[in-house]
Scaffold this active site. Sequence first.
Site, PDB file in Angstrom:
ATOM      1  N   THR A  89     -45.439 -63.256  73.735  1.00 44.54           N
ATOM      2  CA  THR A  89     -44.764 -63.432  75.376  1.00 44.54           C
ATOM      3  C   THR A  89     -45.067 -64.655  75.787  1.00 44.54           C
ATOM      4  O   THR A  89     -46.243 -65.251  75.452  1.00 44.54           O
ATOM      5  CB  THR A  89     -45.360 -62.287  76.255  1.00 44.54           C
ATOM      6  N   ARG A 131     -35.976 -50.948  71.616  1.00 44.71           N
ATOM      7  CA  ARG A 131     -37.439 -50.743  71.906  1.00 44.71           C
ATOM      8  C   ARG A 131     -37.634 -51.782  72.873  1.00 44.71           C
ATOM      9  O   ARG A 131     -37.181 -53.050  72.929  1.00 44.71           O
ATOM     10  CB  ARG A 131     -38.510 -51.127  70.704  1.00 44.71           C
ATOM     11  N   THR A 160     -49.617 -60.310  78.372  1.00 46.64           N
ATOM     12  CA  THR A 160     -49.232 -60.395  76.977  1.00 46.64           C
ATOM     13  C   THR A 160     -50.036 -59.444  76.034  1.00 46.64           C
ATOM     14  O   THR A 160     -51.208 -59.675  75.922  1.00 46.64           O
ATOM     15  CB  THR A 160     -49.147 -61.754  76.210  1.00 46.64           C
ATOM     16  N   GLY A 162     -47.038 -54.055  74.014  1.00 45.24           N
ATOM     17  CA  GLY A 162     -46.396 -53.481  75.146  1.00 45.24           C
ATOM     18  C   GLY A 162     -46.676 -52.155  75.602  1.00 45.24           C
ATOM     19  O   GLY A 162     -46.707 -51.611  76.733  1.00 45.24           O
TER      20      GLY A 162
END
Length: 335
Positions: free
Chosen positions: A200, A228, A251, A254
């Site tokens: 991320t 997703r 980050t 998730g």
Amino acid sequence: MGLLISTSALAETQPFSIAIHGGAGTISKAKLTEAQQQAYRDKLKEAVDAGYKVLEKGGDSLTAVTTAINILEDSPLFNAGKGAVYTYDGTHEMDASIMDGRTLNAGAVAGVKHIKNPINLARAVMDKSPHVMLSGQGAEEFALSQDFSLVPVTYFDTDSRYQQLIDAKAKLKAAESKEAGKPDYQAAVDYLDLDYKFGTVGAVALDKQGNLAAGTSTGGMTVKRFGRIGDSPVIGAGTYAENQVCAVSATGHGEYFIRYHVAGDICAKVKYQQKSILQAADEVINQRLITAGGTGGVIALDQRGNIATPFNTEGMYRATRKGGEQAKVMIWQDN
């Protein structure tokens, strides 16, 4: 007789700062050449300096956040925008979110495929729509209504990410044979290395007016399927900002960041338990999250410009810069 202080004078004394990240994971010193390390450091410095210049000139924290993130999204080095990883089907699906600490307004997009800079579309959702999150085709229809130009999916293709897809599919296939009788994708994903699971970019900023903002953008998880969506577009999980409290961009893996409400939890500890940003972020990342099996990190900023960048992985690409100071660029715990 009372002392009158102008708004401009207050702005000059108000601390300002910015922090950015380019993802956390198994970033091995042995695997990164000197040239690769320098490329990451140079791009991180470029991004943090660009956001800092916005703040230094009196610009707002939201603009500083988007300015920094755009530079990371435009680089193939990071898993966002140009460098987005591949889905199982060989395409790209990107998520992003942004939050204004002054108003608690927020905008997010999920599963977009043709948006060059997803953080900009998230900002448009916040500023130009009554909604917080838009997804997929609907988000791109909104983008067209706001005069965004769509780019072909091939814009996001890179050789290095494609090789990651091939490697990840091979690992999934090997894992499936070991997990006979279980749902192939759900059982096999656990065998993937951290670098396949997340990545991320993000930024948090405090401007001279005392306003906090946070933003996050991602290409998601390599070989992700079924639409997703991770934590990056979820307010309170991957992104959160509230004036006088804190701003956070996350980050990591998730699913854990959503379940444990990571960004919101850090700010809640600051707001309700009066903990420092350093203590609050460390408790969530290195105690609560890691105990649950969650891996990753955050960049976090408080109302005084103090910065925390804890992570429980081998490394996290990150850079920070406070008012009047030079940028600090780091990959591992020690540098």
